[in-house]
Scaffold this motif. Sequence first.
Motif, PDB file in Angstrom:
ATOM      1  N   GLY A 183       2.205   7.483 -18.673  1.00  0.00           N
ATOM      2  CA  GLY A 183       2.750   8.422 -17.707  1.00  0.00           C
ATOM      3  C   GLY A 183       2.486   8.033 -16.262  1.00  0.00           C
ATOM      4  N   VAL A 184       3.282   8.617 -15.386  1.00  0.00           N
ATOM      5  CA  VAL A 184       3.165   8.324 -13.952  1.00  0.00           C
ATOM      6  C   VAL A 184       1.800   8.741 -13.418  1.00  0.00           C
ATOM      7  CG1 VAL A 184       4.099   8.836 -11.657  1.00  0.00           C
ATOM      8  CG2 VAL A 184       5.654   8.403 -13.558  1.00  0.00           C
ATOM      9  N   ASP A 185       1.312   9.910 -13.814  1.00  0.00           N
ATOM     10  CA  ASP A 185       0.011  10.359 -13.310  1.00  0.00           C
ATOM     11  C   ASP A 185      -1.108   9.438 -13.788  1.00  0.00           C
ATOM     12  OD1 ASP A 185       1.057  12.444 -11.843  1.00  0.00           O
ATOM     13  OD2 ASP A 185       0.785  13.908 -13.454  1.00  0.00           O
ATOM     14  N   GLY A 186      -1.034   8.991 -15.032  1.00  0.00           N
ATOM     15  CA  GLY A 186      -2.021   8.034 -15.535  1.00  0.00           C
ATOM     16  C   GLY A 186      -1.971   6.731 -14.760  1.00  0.00           C
ATOM     17  N   TYR A 187      -0.746   6.275 -14.467  1.00  0.00           N
ATOM     18  CA  TYR A 187      -0.601   5.025 -13.718  1.00  0.00           C
ATOM     19  C   TYR A 187      -1.101   5.189 -12.284  1.00  0.00           C
ATOM     20  CZ  TYR A 187       1.057   0.430 -12.535  1.00  0.00           C
ATOM     21  OH  TYR A 187       1.095  -0.882 -12.131  1.00  0.00           O
ATOM     22  N   ARG A 188      -0.879   6.348 -11.707  1.00  0.00           N
ATOM     23  CA  ARG A 188      -1.398   6.617 -10.356  1.00  0.00           C
ATOM     24  C   ARG A 188      -2.920   6.440 -10.338  1.00  0.00           C
ATOM     25  NH1 ARG A 188       0.641   9.713  -6.319  1.00  0.00           N
ATOM     26  NH2 ARG A 188       2.070  10.757  -7.757  1.00  0.00           N
ATOM     27  N   GLY A 189      -3.595   6.962 -11.360  1.00  0.00           N
ATOM     28  CA  GLY A 189      -5.045   6.833 -11.446  1.00  0.00           C
ATOM     29  C   GLY A 189      -5.512   5.401 -11.601  1.00  0.00           C
ATOM     30  N   PHE A 190      -4.682   4.562 -12.146  1.00  0.00           N
ATOM     31  CA  PHE A 190      -4.966   3.136 -12.295  1.00  0.00           C
ATOM     32  C   PHE A 190      -4.692   2.388 -10.986  1.00  0.00           C
ATOM     33  CE2 PHE A 190      -2.831  -0.979 -13.435  1.00  0.00           C
ATOM     34  CZ  PHE A 190      -3.941  -1.676 -13.890  1.00  0.00           C
ATOM     35  N   GLN A 199      -3.878   3.637  -7.631  1.00  0.00           N
ATOM     36  CA  GLN A 199      -4.365   4.131  -6.338  1.00  0.00           C
ATOM     37  C   GLN A 199      -5.728   3.562  -5.935  1.00  0.00           C
ATOM     38  OE1 GLN A 199      -2.565   6.402  -4.186  1.00  0.00           O
ATOM     39  NE2 GLN A 199      -4.093   5.618  -2.772  1.00  0.00           N
ATOM     40  N   PRO A 200      -6.742   3.596  -6.804  1.00  0.00           N
ATOM     41  CA  PRO A 200      -8.049   3.065  -6.392  1.00  0.00           C
ATOM     42  C   PRO A 200      -7.997   1.573  -6.022  1.00  0.00           C
ATOM     43  CG  PRO A 200      -8.286   4.387  -8.362  1.00  0.00           C
ATOM     44  CD  PRO A 200      -6.810   4.201  -8.136  1.00  0.00           C
ATOM     45  N   PHE A 201      -7.200   0.813  -6.765  1.00  0.00           N
ATOM     46  CA  PHE A 201      -7.100  -0.610  -6.452  1.00  0.00           C
ATOM     47  C   PHE A 201      -6.378  -0.833  -5.122  1.00  0.00           C
ATOM     48  CE2 PHE A 201      -5.048  -4.819  -6.762  1.00  0.00           C
ATOM     49  CZ  PHE A 201      -6.207  -5.582  -6.771  1.00  0.00           C
ATOM     50  N   VAL A 202      -5.287  -0.133  -4.916  1.00  0.00           N
ATOM     51  CA  VAL A 202      -4.516  -0.299  -3.682  1.00  0.00           C
ATOM     52  C   VAL A 202      -5.363   0.013  -2.454  1.00  0.00           C
ATOM     53  CG1 VAL A 202      -2.588   0.679  -2.355  1.00  0.00           C
ATOM     54  CG2 VAL A 202      -2.251  -0.018  -4.722  1.00  0.00           C
ATOM     55  N   THR A 203      -6.249   1.001  -2.548  1.00  0.00           N
ATOM     56  CA  THR A 203      -7.078   1.345  -1.390  1.00  0.00           C
ATOM     57  C   THR A 203      -8.061   0.234  -1.034  1.00  0.00           C
ATOM     58  OG1 THR A 203      -8.708   2.512  -2.733  1.00  0.00           O
ATOM     59  CG2 THR A 203      -6.898   3.830  -1.832  1.00  0.00           C
ATOM     60  N   MET A 204      -8.334  -0.680  -1.963  1.00  0.00           N
ATOM     61  CA  MET A 204      -9.248  -1.799  -1.695  1.00  0.00           C
ATOM     62  C   MET A 204      -8.547  -3.030  -1.127  1.00  0.00           C
ATOM     63  SD  MET A 204     -11.933  -1.874  -4.878  1.00  0.00           S
ATOM     64  CE  MET A 204     -10.731  -2.503  -6.022  1.00  0.00           C
ATOM     65  N   ARG A 218       0.794  -1.227   0.000  1.00  0.00           N
ATOM     66  CA  ARG A 218       0.000   0.000   0.000  1.00  0.00           C
ATOM     67  C   ARG A 218       0.831   1.285   0.000  1.00  0.00           C
ATOM     68  NH1 ARG A 218      -2.127  -3.205   3.882  1.00  0.00           N
ATOM     69  NH2 ARG A 218      -3.965  -4.397   3.315  1.00  0.00           N
ATOM     70  N   ASP A 219       2.080   1.202  -0.467  1.00  0.00           N
ATOM     71  CA  ASP A 219       2.935   2.385  -0.561  1.00  0.00           C
ATOM     72  C   ASP A 219       2.986   2.825  -2.031  1.00  0.00           C
ATOM     73  OD1 ASP A 219       4.822   4.396  -0.465  1.00  0.00           O
ATOM     74  OD2 ASP A 219       6.259   3.234   0.747  1.00  0.00           O
ATOM     75  N   VAL A 220       1.945   3.518  -2.445  1.00  0.00           N
ATOM     76  CA  VAL A 220       1.813   3.932  -3.840  1.00  0.00           C
ATOM     77  C   VAL A 220       2.947   4.878  -4.238  1.00  0.00           C
ATOM     78  CG1 VAL A 220       0.360   5.202  -5.472  1.00  0.00           C
ATOM     79  CG2 VAL A 220      -0.665   3.547  -3.911  1.00  0.00           C
ATOM     80  N   GLU A 221       3.313   5.803  -3.372  1.00  0.00           N
ATOM     81  CA  GLU A 221       4.370   6.767  -3.711  1.00  0.00           C
ATOM     82  C   GLU A 221       5.698   6.064  -3.958  1.00  0.00           C
ATOM     83  OE1 GLU A 221       3.723   9.853  -4.613  1.00  0.00           O
ATOM     84  OE2 GLU A 221       1.648   9.326  -4.177  1.00  0.00           O
ATOM     85  N   LYS A 222       6.023   5.092  -3.147  1.00  0.00           N
ATOM     86  CA  LYS A 222       7.267   4.321  -3.359  1.00  0.00           C
ATOM     87  C   LYS A 222       7.198   3.601  -4.694  1.00  0.00           C
ATOM     88  CE  LYS A 222      11.097   2.139  -2.549  1.00  0.00           C
ATOM     89  NZ  LYS A 222      12.380   2.805  -2.653  1.00  0.00           N
ATOM     90  N   ALA A 223       6.068   2.971  -4.982  1.00  0.00           N
ATOM     91  CA  ALA A 223       5.915   2.269  -6.259  1.00  0.00           C
ATOM     92  C   ALA A 223       6.083   3.232  -7.427  1.00  0.00           C
ATOM     93  CB  ALA A 223       4.561   1.568  -6.322  1.00  0.00           C
TER      94      ALA A 223
END
Length: 121
Positions: free
Chosen positions: A46-53, A55-60, A22-27
Amino acid sequence: MTTTTGSAQKIADEFVHAWTGRDVEKALSLLADDVVCEAPGGRIEGVDGYRGFLQPFVTMITSATVIDVLGDDTHAAAVYTTDTPLVPDFRGIDHFTVENGKITHIICVFDRLPMHLARNA
């Protein structure tokens, strides 16, 4: 199982353990700015696009297990399973290309049907 190790394998291992922990920033710090991800839902750039992909999954995620990460100096593959409130034992495989110490390309392979069925239940 024999594990091949190299620089891509080490980066992929660090990446998959970061997001399953659950460490999205490290990933995200391990991705090239212009990373491309080919996922079942389409191409992500891009990194921002990947974040949008990601982050929502990691929070679940309620728990995750990295089964194995194999690779060499330029490519690696990770096999993992995650548990979420909707779908326990959600399995995936990612293939990584690494250049200059950063992940430049990811191919995500997972079955979207279990998540789709759970959301519609």
